[in-house]
Scaffold this active site. Structure first.
Site, mmCIF file in Angstrom:
data_model
loop_
_atom_site.group_PDB
_atom_site.id
_atom_site.type_symbol
_atom_site.label_atom_id
_atom_site.label_comp_id
_atom_site.label_asym_id
_atom_site.label_seq_id
_atom_site.Cartn_x
_atom_site.Cartn_y
_atom_site.Cartn_z
ATOM 1 C CG ASP A 8 -1.743 0.833 1.517
ATOM 2 O OD1 ASP A 8 -1.952 2.382 0.678
ATOM 3 O OD2 ASP A 8 -2.469 1.436 1.707
ATOM 4 C CG ASP A 104 -3.067 3.533 -3.338
ATOM 5 O OD1 ASP A 104 -4.378 2.939 -3.762
ATOM 6 O OD2 ASP A 104 -3.948 4.215 -2.096
ATOM 7 C CD GLU A 105 -4.915 -0.438 -0.656
ATOM 8 O OE1 GLU A 105 -5.166 -1.468 -0.215
ATOM 9 O OE2 GLU A 105 -5.923 0.431 -0.498
#
Length: 408
Positions: A8, A104-105
C-alpha cells in the site's frame, strides 16, 4: 503454506505531488477535486495534514476549518497512473502474481520465492524510496485478507507480519470494522449484537451471523478466523466484469426532475456505450444519488430483459428516481450502473419487434462512431441543448476507471 503480500503506497496522490514539488513536504497538503467544478473533496492528504485531522472524503471547506493553512493541489491522474505502473514493474521482479486493488495497492503471491515474505517486503519499501521517492507499507501473511490488514496496521513505511501463530494476538483485538468488507452498515449490525472486535466476530456462531447478514455474515466470520483461500490473480489474468457504471458531480445543484432527467440521459449514454464496447448487456439497473449535504441514496431494479441501450437504462433510472427520491434537498451528484451482465447474443428473451430493437442498437452505435471520430460534443440529444451547463458534462471522457482487483 502460502506467502501473500499486500503493498500500500502511503498517501499516494499527495506523495506523488511531493516528488514533483519537494517544498510541499513541509506544509499540510491535500489533493482535491476542482472546487470551481464542485468536485471539492479531499482525495488524499500528506502526514502533516493528517495530523491536523484532515480526512479523505471530506469537503475542502471542512478540511480548512481544521487546517487553515492547508495547501490544495488538483489531481493529476496521468501522473499517478505512471507511478502505479512503475511500482508494478518493481513487483514484477519478485512474482508474476500481482493483483491491483486500486491504483496504490496490490496483492503479491511470493510463495516459493528464495527470499522470505518479510525480506521481500523490506526490499519493496527500500526500492520504492530509492527508485520512486515514495513510501510503502506492506503486510505479510498467509492469506489476502490478513495481508491487507497488516499493511493497514502500521503506516507509513512499515512491514507487518501476521502468521498462523500470532494472528489471534495481533488481529483479534482490533475493531471489527478494520476487517475488509466490514463497512459502516455491517459494523452497526455487528455492534448491535455486541460484536465489537474481530475476535468477537471469530468466536460467534456462524449460523447466527448468516441469519443476520446472509452469506456476507458467514464470509466475514471465515475471514476473521483466517480462512481465506482466495488466489492472487496472475498479471495477465483479467477479472470478470461485474458491473458497468458512471457517476458525475454536476456543475450546479440539480433542483428539479428536468435537471435530473438531463444528467441521467448523459450518464446512461456513457454506460450503454461501455457495455456495447465490451459486448455486454445487463438486467439490473442501479441508481446512486447524493444530495447537497452529502446524504446518499442507492436503489436498484431488475428488468425483464437485458439491455445495453441508453434509452432503456435512462428510463429505468428515472423511474427509480421518481419512486425513491423525496426532494428534501437539492442534488449534488448522480450515478447509474448496470449489473447482472451477460455476453450479448447469448441466451436471451426475444423482442416482439426485433427489427426495431436492432435499429436502436445500430443508431446508438452510429452515435458512438461519430463521437469517436469527431469528439464527444459533435453530436448529442436535442433535449440537452436546453441547459448549456449540464450539457457540458462529458461522463465518457471525464470518468476515470481505476484498476480493480478482487472484491470477494
Amino acid at each position: 503454506m502460502r506467502t501473500i503480500l499486500h503493498s500500500d503506497l502511503n498517501n499516494f496522490y499527495a506523495s506523488v505531488e511531493c516528488v514533483y514539488n519537494p517544498e510541499l513536504r513541509k506544509v499540510p497538503l491535500a489533493v482535491c477535486g476542482d472546487p470551481e467544478a464542485r468536485h471539492g473533496i479531499v482525495l488524499a492528504k500528506n502526514d502533516l495534514a493528517k495530523r491536523m485531522g484532515v480526512k479523505t472524503g471530506e469537503a475542502i471547506w471542512q478540511a480548512r476549518q481544521k487546517c487553515p493553512n492547508l495547501q490544495v493541489a488538483p489531481p493529476n491522474f496521468k501522473r499517478y497512473m505512471r507511478f502505479a505502473k512503475m511500482m508494478r514493474q518493481i513487483y514484477a521482479d519478485y512474482t508474476g502474481h500481482i493483483e491491483p486493488f486500486g491504483l496504490d495497492e496490490a496483492w503479491l503471491d511470493v510463495t516459493g520465492h528464495a527470499k522470505s515474505g518479510e525480506e521481500i517486503a523490506n526490499e519493496l519499501r527500500f526500492r520504492a524510496k530509492e527508485e520512486l521517492g515514495l513510501t510503502v507499507s506492506v503486510g505479510v501473511s498467509f492469506n489476502k485478507i490478513f495481508a491487507k490488514l497488516g499493511s493497514d496496521m502500521k503506516k507509513p513505511d512499515a512491514t507487518t507480519l501476521i502468521t498462523p501463530e500470532n494472528f489471534r494476538q495481533k488481529v483479534w483485538p482490533l475493531p471489527v470494522e478494520e476487517l475488509l468488507f466490514v463497512g459502516p452498515a455491517t459494523k452497526r449490525k455487528l455492534n448491535s449484537r455486541n460484536i465489537r472486535t474481530i475476535g468477537d466476530l471469530a468466536n460467534c456462531d456462524p449460523s447466527a451471523l448468516r441469519s443476520a447478514l446472509g452469506r456476507n455474515g458467514e464470509m466475514i466470520w471465515n475471514f476473521a478466523r483466517g480462512n481465506d483461500c482466495s488466489s492472487v490473480m496472475a498479471v495477465d489474468e483479467a477479472a470478470a466484469v461485474k458491473s458497468v457504471g458512471n457517476s458525475t458531480t454536476a456543475p450546479r445543484d440539480l433542483v428539479n426532475e428536468r435537471d435530473v432527467h438531463l444528467v441521467l440521459l448523459l450518464l446512461s449514454e456513457s454506460v450503454a456505450e461501455r457495455l456495447r464496447v465490451q459486448n455486454l448487456r445487463g438486467s439490473v439497473i442501479t441508481l446512486y444519488v447524493r444530495d447537497c449535504e452529502l446524504h446518499s441514496l442507492s436503489c436498484q431494479r431488475k428488468i425483464s430483459a437485458p439491455t445495453a441501450l441508453s434509452r432503456d437504462i435512462a428510463a429505468h433510472a428515472q423511474a427509480l428516481f421518481r419512486e425513491r427520491y423525496r426532494w428534501e434537498r437539492p442534488i449534488r451528484s448522480l450515478g447509474v450502473s448496470v449489473s447482472a451482465l451477460e455476453i450479448q447474443g447469448g441466451n436471451q428473451q426475444l423482442c416482439m419487434f426485433p427489427d426495431a430493437n436492432r435499429q436502436r442498437y445500430e443508431m446508438e452505435d452510429a452515435v458512438r462512431d461519430i463521437r469517436r471520430r469527431f469528439g464527444h460534443g459533435s453530436i448529442g440529444r436535442a433535449s440537452l441543448l436546453a441547459d448549456a451547463g449540464l450539457n457540458a458534462i462529458n461522463p465518457r471522457d471525464d470518468h476515470v476507471i481505476y484498476p480493480v482487483g478482487w472484491r470477494g
